[in-house]
Write an enzyme that holds these catalytic residues in place. Structure first.
Site, PDB file in Angstrom:
ATOM      1  CB  CYS A 129      -0.348  -0.051   1.306  1.00 15.57           C
ATOM      2  SG  CYS A 129      -1.462   1.273   2.009  1.00 15.57           S
ATOM      3  CB  THR A 175      -0.133   3.165   4.479  1.00 22.01           C
ATOM      4  OG1 THR A 175      -1.248   3.757   4.222  1.00 22.01           O
ATOM      5  CG2 THR A 175       0.494   3.299   5.912  1.00 22.01           C
ATOM      6  CG  HIS A 198       3.662   7.616   3.076  1.00 23.53           C
ATOM      7  ND1 HIS A 198       4.161   8.388   2.817  1.00 23.53           N
ATOM      8  CD2 HIS A 198       2.524   7.144   2.602  1.00 23.53           C
ATOM      9  CE1 HIS A 198       3.226   9.412   1.328  1.00 23.53           C
ATOM     10  NE2 HIS A 198       1.713   7.938   1.538  1.00 23.53           N
ATOM     11  CB  CYS A 255     -17.243   0.479  19.842  1.00 22.65           C
ATOM     12  SG  CYS A 255     -15.198   1.212  18.860  1.00 22.65           S
ATOM     13  CB  CYS A 278     -13.714   3.218  16.062  1.00 18.39           C
ATOM     14  SG  CYS A 278     -12.494   3.156  17.877  1.00 18.39           S
ATOM     15  CB  ILE A 287      -7.592   3.491  -3.835  1.00 17.52           C
ATOM     16  CG1 ILE A 287      -6.678   2.751  -3.113  1.00 17.52           C
ATOM     17  CG2 ILE A 287      -9.061   3.767  -4.191  1.00 17.52           C
ATOM     18  CD1 ILE A 287      -6.871   3.565  -2.037  1.00 17.52           C
ATOM     19  CG  ASP A 293      -2.657  10.041 -12.821  1.00 12.19           C
ATOM     20  OD1 ASP A 293      -2.208  10.910 -12.573  1.00 12.19           O
ATOM     21  OD2 ASP A 293      -3.171   9.361 -11.592  1.00 12.19           O
ATOM     22  CG  LEU A 336      -9.815   7.357  -0.247  1.00 14.66           C
ATOM     23  CD1 LEU A 336     -10.761   6.397   0.653  1.00 14.66           C
ATOM     24  CD2 LEU A 336      -9.099   6.488  -1.046  1.00 14.66           C
ATOM     25  N   GLY A 337      -8.437  10.968  -1.785  1.00 17.91           N
ATOM     26  CA  GLY A 337      -6.901  11.584  -0.903  1.00 17.91           C
ATOM     27  C   GLY A 337      -6.790  12.452   0.092  1.00 17.91           C
ATOM     28  CB  ILE A 386     -14.175   8.014   2.189  1.00 20.73           C
ATOM     29  CG1 ILE A 386     -15.473   8.699   1.207  1.00 20.73           C
ATOM     30  CG2 ILE A 386     -14.099   7.013   2.173  1.00 20.73           C
ATOM     31  CD1 ILE A 386     -16.970   8.615   1.891  1.00 20.73           C
TER      32      ILE A 386
HETATM   33  P1  NAD Z   1      -1.873   6.556  -5.961  1.00 19.07           P
HETATM   34  O1  NAD Z   1      -1.063   7.700  -5.400  1.00 19.07           O
HETATM   35  O2  NAD Z   1      -1.002   5.370  -5.848  1.00 19.07           O
HETATM   36  O3  NAD Z   1      -2.313   7.436  -6.360  1.00 19.07           O
HETATM   37  C1  NAD Z   1      -2.887   8.983  -7.069  1.00 19.07           C
HETATM   38  C2  NAD Z   1      -2.771   9.179  -8.635  1.00 19.07           C
HETATM   39  O4  NAD Z   1      -2.693  10.357  -8.422  1.00 19.07           O
HETATM   40  C3  NAD Z   1      -1.199   9.144  -8.757  1.00 19.07           C
HETATM   41  O5  NAD Z   1      -1.364   8.230 -10.452  1.00 19.07           O
HETATM   42  C4  NAD Z   1      -0.618  10.612  -9.488  1.00 19.07           C
HETATM   43  O6  NAD Z   1      -0.066  10.433 -10.117  1.00 19.07           O
HETATM   44  C5  NAD Z   1      -2.333  11.208  -9.422  1.00 19.07           C
HETATM   45  N1  NAD Z   1      -1.643  12.340  -9.467  1.00 19.07           N
HETATM   46  C6  NAD Z   1      -1.242  13.655  -9.236  1.00 19.07           C
HETATM   47  N2  NAD Z   1      -1.830  15.052  -9.025  1.00 19.07           N
HETATM   48  C7  NAD Z   1      -2.725  14.474  -9.639  1.00 19.07           C
HETATM   49  C8  NAD Z   1      -3.426  15.689 -10.715  1.00 19.07           C
HETATM   50  N3  NAD Z   1      -3.091  17.431 -10.223  1.00 19.07           N
HETATM   51  N4  NAD Z   1      -4.193  15.263 -11.162  1.00 19.07           N
HETATM   52  C9  NAD Z   1      -5.001  13.863 -11.241  1.00 19.07           C
HETATM   53  N5  NAD Z   1      -4.023  13.806 -10.836  1.00 19.07           N
HETATM   54  C10 NAD Z   1      -3.165  13.641 -10.285  1.00 19.07           C
HETATM   55  O7  NAD Z   1      -2.682   6.475  -4.001  1.00 19.07           O
HETATM   56  P2  NAD Z   1      -4.031   5.091  -4.393  1.00 19.07           P
HETATM   57  O8  NAD Z   1      -3.229   4.253  -3.095  1.00 19.07           O
HETATM   58  O9  NAD Z   1      -4.831   4.468  -5.267  1.00 19.07           O
HETATM   59  O10 NAD Z   1      -4.948   6.233  -2.944  1.00 19.07           O
HETATM   60  C11 NAD Z   1      -5.303   7.130  -3.821  1.00 19.07           C
HETATM   61  C12 NAD Z   1      -5.233   8.415  -2.842  1.00 19.07           C
HETATM   62  O11 NAD Z   1      -5.937   7.756  -1.367  1.00 19.07           O
HETATM   63  C13 NAD Z   1      -3.919   8.745  -1.611  1.00 19.07           C
HETATM   64  O12 NAD Z   1      -4.414   9.975  -1.089  1.00 19.07           O
HETATM   65  C14 NAD Z   1      -3.682   7.968  -0.657  1.00 19.07           C
HETATM   66  O13 NAD Z   1      -3.352   8.442   0.202  1.00 19.07           O
HETATM   67  C15 NAD Z   1      -5.356   7.798  -0.297  1.00 19.07           C
HETATM   68  N6  NAD Z   1      -6.001   6.952   1.044  1.00 19.07           N
HETATM   69  C16 NAD Z   1      -6.651   7.313   1.785  1.00 19.07           C
HETATM   70  C17 NAD Z   1      -7.703   6.688   2.585  1.00 19.07           C
HETATM   71  C18 NAD Z   1      -8.663   6.687   3.596  1.00 19.07           C
HETATM   72  O14 NAD Z   1      -8.947   6.037   4.320  1.00 19.07           O
HETATM   73  N7  NAD Z   1      -8.971   8.194   3.295  1.00 19.07           N
HETATM   74  C19 NAD Z   1      -7.432   5.511   2.467  1.00 19.07           C
HETATM   75  C20 NAD Z   1      -5.833   4.695   1.352  1.00 19.07           C
HETATM   76  C21 NAD Z   1      -5.367   6.202   0.775  1.00 19.07           C
HETATM   77 ZN    ZN Z   2     -14.099   3.018  19.912  1.00 20.04          ZN
END
Ligand code: NAD
Ligand code: ZN
Length: 342
Positions: free
Chosen positions: A38, A40, A43, A99, A107, A175, A195, A262-263, A286
Site C-alpha cells: 500500500c 502507506t 511512506h 463502537c 471509532c 484505488i 491523472d 479519499l485522497g 472518507i
Molecule cells: P496513488 O498515490 O497510487 O495514486 C494517486 C494518483 O494521483 C497517482 O497516479 C498520481 O499520478 C495522481 N495525481 C497526482 N496529481 C494529480 C492531478 N493533479 N490530477 C489527477 N491525478 C493526479 O494512491 P492510491 O493508493 O491509489 O490512493 C489514492 C489516495 O487515497 C492517496 O492520496 C492515498 O493516500 C489515499 N488513501 C486514503 C485512504 C483513506 O482511508 N482516506 C485510504 C487509502 C488511501
Molecule cells: Zn471505539
C-alpha cells in the site's frame, strides 16, 4: 518466521527472523498467504514526516493480506482452523459511543495493523477475531489480498447513487482505478478518470469503458464537451491527494454535485469555498471502510463479476520486496502482490 520490519527510525525495511506471535484468548493466528503493498507502506519505507511521527520501530509492517487461520484463542467463536480470512486493519476500541452504536469505522481510538502494532508482512499474523473476515475461497488470493484498498474504493464510491450519473475520479492510482470499475459496474453513465501519469491512465483504461484524461494535455471542460455533457459531473471521487486535482473537480461539478474525499491532502490545500456554497456541493470525507458493510458489498460486487485484476501489475516473492518498493516509488506499477507461501 520471516517478517518485513522497520528496525530503526531511518529509511528502509529489513526481512528479519521474528518469533511467531501467540494468539491471546480472543485472537486468531493467521498463516499469511499473499500481501499487497500500500502507499502507506511506501511512506513507512521512505521514512517521511508522517512515518516519523506515527511509526514506533521496531515493528513489522503491512496491512493488506489474505491468509488461513491456523490457531486461535479459547474465547473465539465463529471461526475454524483452515478458514480463509482477510483482516480489517482498523482495530477499534469497542468502548466508545460509535463502537457501541455499531459504527466501528468511526471509532476515535483506532489502532492500525502494521501502523500502530505489528503487521501482516510476515509468515504469521495475530489479530483479534473480531477483525478477521471470512472470505469466498473461489475469489483468487491475489484479489483477496487487495480487499483493503478495494474497500476504500467501494466505501468512497458507494456513498452515492451512481446509476445513470456522470462520475469524475481524480487520480488513477490503484484505488482510483478500482473505483472506476465500481462506478462502471454500478451503471454510471460516463466515468472519467484524470491523472498526470500516462502509465496510470493506461491502467485506468483497462478497467473498461472509462474515459481517461491526462490533465497536463487535456482538460475536463473539453472532455465534457466531447462526451456531450452540459451541466458538469454529478459525482466526484477525489483519489489523488492533490489540491490542484480537487480544485479541478470542484470547477467541473454540476450544481448539487456530491464529492467523496479519499485522497490525503497536504496541509493547507486551498479551494474556492464559494463554489461549494453557491453550487451547493456536498463534500464528504472518507476514511477506511465500513466495518463490515463495505466488506459485504465488495465481496458481492466481485462475485457479480467486478474485475479488479487489471490493477494488479506485479506478483513477486516476499523476498523480492525491495524491488516491489522500488516499483511502487517509480509510479509505474499498480498493485504489487508479495507471495509468502514459498
Ligand atoms: P496513488 O498515490 O497510487 O495514486 C494517486 C494518483 O494521483 C497517482 O497516479 C498520481 O499520478 C495522481 N495525481 C497526482 N496529481 C494529480 C492531478 N493533479 N490530477 C489527477 N491525478 C493526479 O494512491 P492510491 O493508493 O491509489 O490512493 C489514492 C489516495 O487515497 C492517496 O492520496 C492515498 O493516500 C489515499 N488513501 C486514503 C485512504 C483513506 O482511508 N482516506 C485510504 C487509502 C488511501
Ligand atoms: Zn471505539
Amino acid at each position: 518466521m520471516r517478517a518485513l520490519a522497520k528496525q530503526s527510525p531511518a529509511p528502509g525495511l529489513d526481512l528479519i527472523e521474528a518469533p511467531v506471535p501467540r494468539p491471546g484468548p480472543g485472537d486468531v493466528l493467521i498463516r499469511v498467504k499473499r500481501t499487497s503493498i500500500c502507499g502507506t507502506d511506501v511512506h513507512i519505507h521512505k521514512w517521511d514526516t508522517w512515518a516519523q511521527q506515527t511509526i514506533k520501530p521496531p515493528m513489522i509492517i503491512g496491512h493488506e493480506f489474505v491468509g488461513e487461520i491456523v490457531d486461535m484463542g479459547d474465547q473465539v467463536v465463529g471461526f475454524a482452523i483452515g478458514d480463509l480470512v482477510d483482516g480489517e486493519g482498523h482495530i477499534t476500541c469497542g468502548q466508545c459511543r460509535n463502537c457501541h452504536a455499531g459504527r466501528r469505522h468511526l471509532c476515535n481510538k483506532t489502532q492500525g495493523v502494521g501502523v500502530n502494532r505489528n503487521g501482516a508482512f510476515a509468515d504469521y499474523l495475530c489479530i483479534p477475531a473480531t477483525n478477521a473476515v471470512k472470505v469466498d475461497p473461489d475469489i483468487p488470493l491475489d484479489v483477496l489480498s487487495c480487499f483493503d484498498p478495494l474497500g476504500n474504493a467501494t466505501h468512497a464510491a458507494l456513498q452515492w447513487d451512481l446509476v445513470g450519473e456522470d462520475v469524475v475520479i481524480t487520480g488513477a492510482g490503484p484505488i482510483g482505478c478500482m473505483a472506476a470499475a465500481i462506478a462502471r459496474k454500478s451503471a454510471a453513465r460516463h466515468v472519467v478518470v484524470t491523472d498526470v501519469n500516462p502509465a496510470r491512465l493506461n491502467l485506468a483504461a483497462e478497467m473498461g469503458s472509462i474515459t481517461t484524461v491526462d490533465v497536463t494535455k487535456d482538460s475536463l471542460p473539453t472532455v465534457q464537451d466531447r462526451l456531450g455533457m452540459k451541466e458538469g459531473f454529478d459525482i466526484g471521487l477525489e483519489m489523488s491527494g492533490n489540491p490542484a486535482a480537487l480544485r479541478d473537480m470542484i470547477d467541473n461539478m454540476s450544481h448539487g454535485g456530491r464529492i467523496s474525499l479519499l485522497g490525503i491532502m497536504p496541509e493547507q490545500a486551498a479551494i474556492d469555498w464559494n463554489k461549494v456554497v453557491f453550487n451547493m456541493l456536498t463534500l464528504r470525507g472518507i476514511y477506511g471502510r465500513e466495518i463490515y458493510e463495505t466488506w459485504y458489498k465488495m465481496t458481492a460486487l466481485i462475485q457479480a463479476g467486478l474485475d479488479i485484476t487489471p490493477v494488479i501489475s506485479h506478483r513477486l516473492n516476499c523476498t523480492d520486496f525491495a524491488y516491489g518498493f522500488e516499483l511502487m516509488e517509480s509510479g509505474k506499477s499498480g498493485k504489487i502482490i508479495l507471495d509468502w507461501e514459498n
